[in-house]
Write a protein that holds these residues in place. Structure first.
Motif, PDB file in Angstrom:
ATOM      1  N   ALA A 245      46.619  35.386  44.753  1.00 34.78           N
ATOM      2  CA  ALA A 245      45.671  36.303  44.517  1.00 34.78           C
ATOM      3  C   ALA A 245      45.646  36.767  42.989  1.00 34.78           C
ATOM      4  CB  ALA A 245      45.344  37.325  45.443  1.00 34.78           C
ATOM      5  N   GLU A 246      46.974  37.130  42.698  1.00 33.54           N
ATOM      6  CA  GLU A 246      47.231  37.739  41.385  1.00 33.54           C
ATOM      7  C   GLU A 246      46.751  36.610  40.277  1.00 33.54           C
ATOM      8  OE1 GLU A 246      50.787  39.392  38.880  1.00 33.54           O
ATOM      9  OE2 GLU A 246      50.679  39.948  40.783  1.00 33.54           O
ATOM     10  N   GLN A 247      47.590  35.430  40.410  1.00 36.69           N
ATOM     11  CA  GLN A 247      47.457  34.435  39.625  1.00 36.69           C
ATOM     12  C   GLN A 247      46.013  33.860  39.544  1.00 36.69           C
ATOM     13  OE1 GLN A 247      50.401  31.401  39.602  1.00 36.69           O
ATOM     14  NE2 GLN A 247      52.121  32.888  39.368  1.00 36.69           N
ATOM     15  N   LEU A 248      45.489  33.687  40.852  1.00 36.61           N
ATOM     16  CA  LEU A 248      43.952  33.187  40.826  1.00 36.61           C
ATOM     17  C   LEU A 248      42.917  34.048  39.955  1.00 36.61           C
ATOM     18  CD1 LEU A 248      42.072  30.821  41.894  1.00 36.61           C
ATOM     19  CD2 LEU A 248      41.954  32.463  44.142  1.00 36.61           C
TER      20      LEU A 248
ATOM     21  N   VAL B  29      36.173  23.987  23.397  1.00 40.09           N
ATOM     22  CA  VAL B  29      36.442  23.053  24.668  1.00 40.09           C
ATOM     23  C   VAL B  29      37.627  22.883  25.137  1.00 40.09           C
ATOM     24  CG1 VAL B  29      36.008  20.626  25.210  1.00 40.09           C
ATOM     25  CG2 VAL B  29      34.155  21.668  24.025  1.00 40.09           C
ATOM     26  N   LEU B  30      38.629  22.870  23.956  1.00 40.83           N
ATOM     27  CA  LEU B  30      40.017  22.533  24.488  1.00 40.83           C
ATOM     28  C   LEU B  30      40.527  23.751  25.169  1.00 40.83           C
ATOM     29  CD1 LEU B  30      42.771  21.049  24.314  1.00 40.83           C
ATOM     30  CD2 LEU B  30      43.093  21.961  22.150  1.00 40.83           C
TER      31      LEU B  30
ATOM     32  N   ALA C   8      36.145  33.695  30.724  1.00 39.24           N
ATOM     33  CA  ALA C   8      36.079  34.045  29.222  1.00 39.24           C
ATOM     34  C   ALA C   8      35.874  32.785  28.336  1.00 39.24           C
ATOM     35  CB  ALA C   8      37.433  34.823  28.864  1.00 39.24           C
ATOM     36  N   THR C   9      36.603  31.751  28.482  1.00 39.54           N
ATOM     37  CA  THR C   9      36.319  30.638  27.634  1.00 39.54           C
ATOM     38  C   THR C   9      34.893  29.635  27.816  1.00 39.54           C
ATOM     39  OG1 THR C   9      37.528  29.175  29.421  1.00 39.54           O
ATOM     40  CG2 THR C   9      38.918  29.922  27.550  1.00 39.54           C
TER      41      THR C   9
ATOM     42  N   VAL D  63      42.130  23.827  29.015  1.00 38.78           N
ATOM     43  CA  VAL D  63      43.482  24.520  29.529  1.00 38.78           C
ATOM     44  C   VAL D  63      43.386  25.538  30.494  1.00 38.78           C
ATOM     45  CG1 VAL D  63      45.189  25.823  28.481  1.00 38.78           C
ATOM     46  CG2 VAL D  63      44.414  23.875  27.389  1.00 38.78           C
ATOM     47  N   ALA D  64      42.197  26.196  30.475  1.00 39.20           N
ATOM     48  CA  ALA D  64      41.895  27.270  31.365  1.00 39.20           C
ATOM     49  C   ALA D  64      41.687  26.773  32.822  1.00 39.20           C
ATOM     50  CB  ALA D  64      40.628  28.267  30.905  1.00 39.20           C
ATOM     51  N   LEU D  65      40.832  25.486  32.727  1.00 40.79           N
ATOM     52  CA  LEU D  65      40.518  24.971  34.116  1.00 40.79           C
ATOM     53  C   LEU D  65      41.759  24.294  34.610  1.00 40.79           C
ATOM     54  CD1 LEU D  65      37.032  23.388  33.197  1.00 40.79           C
ATOM     55  CD2 LEU D  65      37.563  25.292  34.789  1.00 40.79           C
ATOM     56  N   GLU D  66      42.620  23.962  33.749  1.00 40.76           N
ATOM     57  CA  GLU D  66      44.179  23.171  34.211  1.00 40.76           C
ATOM     58  C   GLU D  66      44.889  24.430  34.753  1.00 40.76           C
ATOM     59  OE1 GLU D  66      45.446  20.238  34.298  1.00 40.76           O
ATOM     60  OE2 GLU D  66      43.402  19.381  33.941  1.00 40.76           O
ATOM     61  N   ALA D  67      44.958  25.605  34.379  1.00 39.76           N
ATOM     62  CA  ALA D  67      45.572  26.836  34.905  1.00 39.76           C
ATOM     63  C   ALA D  67      45.066  26.911  36.232  1.00 39.76           C
ATOM     64  CB  ALA D  67      45.339  27.890  34.070  1.00 39.76           C
ATOM     65  N   LEU D  68      43.715  26.854  36.440  1.00 40.80           N
ATOM     66  CA  LEU D  68      43.218  26.997  37.970  1.00 40.80           C
ATOM     67  C   LEU D  68      43.672  26.081  38.684  1.00 40.80           C
ATOM     68  CD1 LEU D  68      39.534  28.017  37.283  1.00 40.80           C
ATOM     69  CD2 LEU D  68      41.202  29.331  38.755  1.00 40.80           C
TER      70      LEU D  68
END
Length: 116
Positions: free
Chosen positions: A68-71, A40-41, A80-81, A45-50
């Protein structure tokens, strides 16, 4: 003199018999919960990166190519998470000791403790 020693040995054995299942149940559920909480953590973190990529784009610090690259990287990590999170068993699906059995064990442990 041997009676108190035998009594202490008997009470110690009873304590181990009563508290043993409680300790094992706590250890087994702990690893399942820890794995699920870690998944879950990682997903949070992956959603925060988005969100960070989107915020950088709105602030104007990313051009179209970098955005586009970072997105794409952030979306791949979030996907993946999400897959890893979906494969983890939910916390409610883990086998748990009945609350009545746990309460009975704790009462017996308290009685043994008072007797000691």
């Amino acid at each position: 003199m041997p009676e108190p020693i035998l009594l202490l040995i008997g009470l110690a054995a009873a304590g181990v018999l009563v508290l043993g299942p409680l300790w094992r149940a706590g250890e087994a559920s702990s690893t399942v919960d820890d794995d699920h909480e870690a998944a879950v953590l990682r997903h949070r973190v992956a959603l925060e990166a988005l969100r960070d990529v989107e915020a950088d784009r709105r602030s104007g610090s990313l051009d179209d190519e970098a955005y586009a690259e970072q997105l794409a990287e952030a979306e791949a990590r979030a996907a993946a998470t999400q897959v890893a999170l979906g494969g983890a068993p939910p916390a409610t699906a883990r086998p748990a000791m009945r609350s009545g059995a746990r309460a009975t064990g704790l009462v017996l442990a308290a009685v043994i403790g008072v007797a000691l």
